[in-house]
Design an enzyme around this catalytic site. Structure first.
Site, PDB file in Angstrom:
ATOM      1  N   LEU A   1      10.390 116.051  -5.456  1.00 59.07           N
ATOM      2  CA  LEU A   1      11.877 115.878  -4.904  1.00 59.07           C
ATOM      3  C   LEU A   1      12.467 114.361  -5.691  1.00 59.07           C
ATOM      4  O   LEU A   1      13.489 114.557  -5.790  1.00 59.07           O
ATOM      5  CB  LEU A   1      11.714 115.485  -3.443  1.00 59.07           C
ATOM      6  CG  LEU A   1      11.632 116.633  -2.519  1.00 59.07           C
ATOM      7  CD1 LEU A   1      11.438 116.246  -1.134  1.00 59.07           C
ATOM      8  CD2 LEU A   1      12.712 117.818  -2.513  1.00 59.07           C
ATOM      9  N   GLY A   2      11.549 113.698  -5.817  1.00 62.67           N
ATOM     10  CA  GLY A   2      12.031 112.346  -6.540  1.00 62.67           C
ATOM     11  C   GLY A   2      10.916 111.561  -6.650  1.00 62.67           C
ATOM     12  O   GLY A   2       9.565 111.649  -6.389  1.00 62.67           O
TER      13      GLY A   2
ATOM     14  N   GLY B   1      10.181 107.046  -6.489  1.00 69.48           N
ATOM     15  CA  GLY B   1      10.394 105.747  -6.126  1.00 69.48           C
ATOM     16  C   GLY B   1       9.634 104.972  -6.725  1.00 69.48           C
ATOM     17  O   GLY B   1       8.659 105.444  -7.528  1.00 69.48           O
ATOM     18  N   ALA B   2       9.604 103.482  -6.579  1.00 66.92           N
ATOM     19  CA  ALA B   2       9.065 102.515  -7.366  1.00 66.92           C
ATOM     20  C   ALA B   2       7.351 102.593  -7.050  1.00 66.92           C
ATOM     21  O   ALA B   2       6.624 102.522  -7.856  1.00 66.92           O
ATOM     22  CB  ALA B   2       9.385 101.240  -7.063  1.00 66.92           C
ATOM     23  N   ASN B   3       6.972 102.983  -5.714  1.00 62.57           N
ATOM     24  CA  ASN B   3       6.019 103.014  -5.488  1.00 62.57           C
ATOM     25  C   ASN B   3       4.944 104.386  -5.315  1.00 62.57           C
ATOM     26  O   ASN B   3       4.032 104.403  -4.914  1.00 62.57           O
ATOM     27  CB  ASN B   3       5.798 102.319  -3.952  1.00 62.57           C
ATOM     28  CG  ASN B   3       6.014 100.984  -3.937  1.00 62.57           C
ATOM     29  OD1 ASN B   3       6.022 100.117  -4.774  1.00 62.57           O
ATOM     30  ND2 ASN B   3       6.734 100.389  -2.825  1.00 62.57           N
TER      31      ASN B   3
ATOM     32  N   VAL C   1       7.729 111.730  -4.445  1.00 63.49           N
ATOM     33  CA  VAL C   1       7.944 112.310  -3.292  1.00 63.49           C
ATOM     34  C   VAL C   1       7.997 113.835  -3.446  1.00 63.49           C
ATOM     35  O   VAL C   1       8.571 114.115  -4.215  1.00 63.49           O
ATOM     36  CB  VAL C   1       9.433 111.832  -2.610  1.00 63.49           C
ATOM     37  CG1 VAL C   1       9.486 112.451  -1.264  1.00 63.49           C
ATOM     38  CG2 VAL C   1       9.349 110.376  -2.549  1.00 63.49           C
TER      39      VAL C   1
ATOM     40  N   LYS D   1       5.309 111.282   0.756  1.00 62.93           N
ATOM     41  CA  LYS D   1       5.165 110.317  -0.415  1.00 62.93           C
ATOM     42  C   LYS D   1       3.865 109.907  -0.772  1.00 62.93           C
ATOM     43  O   LYS D   1       3.118 109.477   0.052  1.00 62.93           O
ATOM     44  CB  LYS D   1       6.031 109.253  -0.089  1.00 62.93           C
ATOM     45  CG  LYS D   1       6.267 108.082  -1.109  1.00 62.93           C
ATOM     46  CD  LYS D   1       7.368 107.091  -0.963  1.00 62.93           C
ATOM     47  CE  LYS D   1       7.441 106.267  -2.084  1.00 62.93           C
ATOM     48  NZ  LYS D   1       8.472 105.289  -1.928  1.00 62.93           N
TER      49      LYS D   1
ATOM     50  N   ASP E   1      17.576  98.291  -2.092  1.00 62.85           N
ATOM     51  CA  ASP E   1      17.784  99.093  -3.193  1.00 62.85           C
ATOM     52  C   ASP E   1      18.716 100.188  -3.081  1.00 62.85           C
ATOM     53  O   ASP E   1      18.465 101.205  -3.304  1.00 62.85           O
ATOM     54  CB  ASP E   1      16.328  99.707  -3.521  1.00 62.85           C
ATOM     55  CG  ASP E   1      16.476  99.980  -5.066  1.00 62.85           C
ATOM     56  OD1 ASP E   1      17.348  99.564  -5.744  1.00 62.85           O
ATOM     57  OD2 ASP E   1      15.469 100.693  -5.695  1.00 62.85           O
TER      58      ASP E   1
END
Lengths: 241, 316
Positions: B30-31, B33-35, B38, B53, B151
């Site tokens: 799905l995408g 993130g920084a950590n 997902v 995630k 963010d």
């Protein structure tokens, strides 16, 4: 918490090995992080290996980055190292209290509280970062970006709850045989500082090891900046706006 | 900020938790993130869709989980318990990947929607005022629980049916008074020399204003950011950009207040936005004259002036 952040683009070539110097820093409780600035893939393989080894000896982290990513990399390393330092300290306690030696060994329900403590301490503990900037000839076009990254880091540190200070050095110094020069003494606010590297005369040598030793000295004599004010000639007076 | 989490999970991979044995089948990415990354997953047996995630750093990910849990707790307290937000976080566990390492993951409610940019492209810019208003409401809710989102950017806002937005990726969420944990340069108040990175309500409102510029004037915003020196980046430059944008002109006053941190909180900002939204809705927007017409008008006016001038001069 004490950190040295070394920003360089190549290999040391004079004096004591920077790896030995970093190990010394680590031994007295200073973590050494290293950022390698590479733009046109101009860092030799040997340089990359040295950067990694300095960080490993100094108990810190290393990253290669392009000039335009410098600010982000500097902040990421600083923040990660703070968290790691706290994490190591907390993990020592974990053994006593919970019988687990790492956070990963704890079941997820129990991690929350431990991580909350780590986050809290990371935000509130006192932090000092000495920035050590390689100012050998090849770094010249990158110094603008370096200065921007330093200012950006200072802003982020200022926004922390805990007290934070930075100091800035460059190496080699301008005088012949000078390994390292203090540009900015411990401060928590550099917005009034006009220019960090005014009129730098670039020279060819890269005494990374001696420069690290110099910063360790500086850390240990807390009053270095005040005592040697006269000897830092014109550089300091430039900061008074 | 980057992660060292480079591998991906192909469709059909089963992620089984080490501690609680929850089992999820990967559908797609799905995408990011920084950590961590997902994925859309389906819980086995239950056949429900969730977002999962997965990261590489246990402390970083747990820290995000803590934020989500405490936001959910605070919201629950405010709404008197039993609210649907309690079910936002579904599971937290570890997974041993194909690389032999253990990776922490958490599972949350799957939010169906398009990123804000895509939503407006697909459904039209006329949705912008109402989506913006709803988004300010979301921020206000978060602020009232004591958190800054941090963010805020186009990619972190998903919009569902009828312009209902949801915030995703809480990696930057920070308790008021602490240093913002994650931010994106161009949306960052510090980057534009407009204030600190200490978490407060106006930090998010500043990012919200940049988000409006990003939606309507992305090219000029990118040019502005690239063309300025670090010390010449100021909120003035952003306010100027807003004032000279045809699309943003009606609420350049609102943007100005957000850029200069003049709203006391997100509720006040939402109320001001609402006033503007109604005005924009009731006054039928007359189609602005095309640029060529304005140009033509200027030219003919000039010709007329010259003619009169000549007439007067040549008159005996």
């Amino acid at each position: 918490m004490k950190q040295i952040l070394l920003v360089t683009d190549g290999c040391s070539n004079v004096g004591v090995s920077p790896v030995v110097a970093a190990a010394q820093a680590h031994a007295v409780g200073i973590t050494v992080n290293v950022v390698g600035v590479v733009d046109q893939g101009d860092i030799a393989e040997f340089g990359t290996a040295e950067i990694e080894e300095i960080a490993r000896a100094g108990g810190g982290l290393s990253r290669l980055t392009q000039t335009r990513q410098l600010s982000q990399t500097v902040q990421m390393l600083t923040r990660k190292t703070v968290v790691q330092t706290i994490q190591h300290a907390v993990q020592r306690e974990l053994k006593h209290v919970l019988g687990a030696s790492t956070i990963e060994e704890l079941p997820p329900e129990k991690r929350g509280e431990v991580v909350r403590v780590i986050d809290d301490l990371s935000e509130t503990s006192r932090l000092r970062v000495a920035l050590l900037i390689d100012a050998s000839a090849s770094m010249k076009p990158k110094l603008h970006a370096v200065e921007e990254a330093i200012r950006d880091l200072a802003l982020s540190l200022q926004s922390r709850q805990g007290g934070s200070e930075i100091a800035v050095f460059h190496f080699p110094g301008s005088a012949y045989g000078e390994d390292c020069k203090l540009d900015l003494d411990w401060t928590d606010n550099i917005s009034g500082v006009h220019s960090l590297f005014p009129r730098l005369q670039m020279r060819g040598t890269t005494p990374t090891g001696p420069a690290i030793l110099h910063v360790i000295d500086f850390y240990q004599k807390g009053d270095y900046g005040n005592r040697k004010n006269d000897e830092t000639d014109g550089m300091m007076s430039d900061y008074v706006v | 900020m980057t992660t060292s989490f480079e591998w991906t999970l192909p469709r059909g991979t089963i992620i089984r938790g080490k501690w609680k044995q929850g089992s999820y089948r990967v559908d797609r990415l799905l995408g990011e993130g920084a950590n961590g990354k997902v994925f859309l997953v389906e819980r086995e047996r239950e056949r429900m869709l969730y977002a999962l995630k997965i990261g590489s750093d246990t402390v970083d990910l747990q820290s995000e989980v803590n934020v989500l849990q405490s936001i959910a707790r605070q919201k629950q307290k405010r709404s008197g318990g039993g609210s649907r937000t309690g079910a936002f976080l579904v599971d937290v566990d570890d997974f041993r990947g194909s690389d032999g390492k253990e990776h922490p993951f958490y599972v949350m409610r799957y939010i169906k929607g398009l990123t804000l940019g895509d939503y407006l492209v697909r459904n039209g810019k006329e949705w912008f005022p109402v989506v913006g208003f709803n988004l300010l409401g979301k921020l206000a809710e978060l602020h009232e629980a004591g958190w800054t989102f941090g963010d805020l950017k186009v990619e972190n806002v998903l919009v569902g049916d009828y312009g209902r937005p949801e915030l995703v990726d809480y990696g930057g969420a920070t308790a008021f008074g602490k240093g913002v944990r994650q931010f994106t340069e161009i949306y960052d108040r510090g980057y534009w020399n407009a204030g600190t990175r200490t978490a407060d309500a106006s930090y998010d409102l500043f990012s919200f204003a940049v988000l409006c510029l990003q939606l309507h004037e992305s090219r000029r915003l990118a040019q502005l950011s690239a063309g300025l020196l670090p010390q010449t980046r100021t909120p003035d430059e952003l306010a100027k950009l807003a004032a000279t944008s045809a699309a943003l002109k009606p609420f350049s006053g609102w943007l100005r207040k957000a850029l200069y941190g003049e709203f006391a909180n997100a509720r006040e900002a939402a109320a001001a936005w609402q006033q503007w939204m109604h005005r924009a809705g009731t006054v039928p927007a007359s189609a602005p004259a095309p640029r060529w017409m304005k140009g033509l008008f200027a030219v003919s006016a000039a010709v007329l002036a010259t003619t009169i001038y000549w007439l007067l001069r040549s008159a005996p």
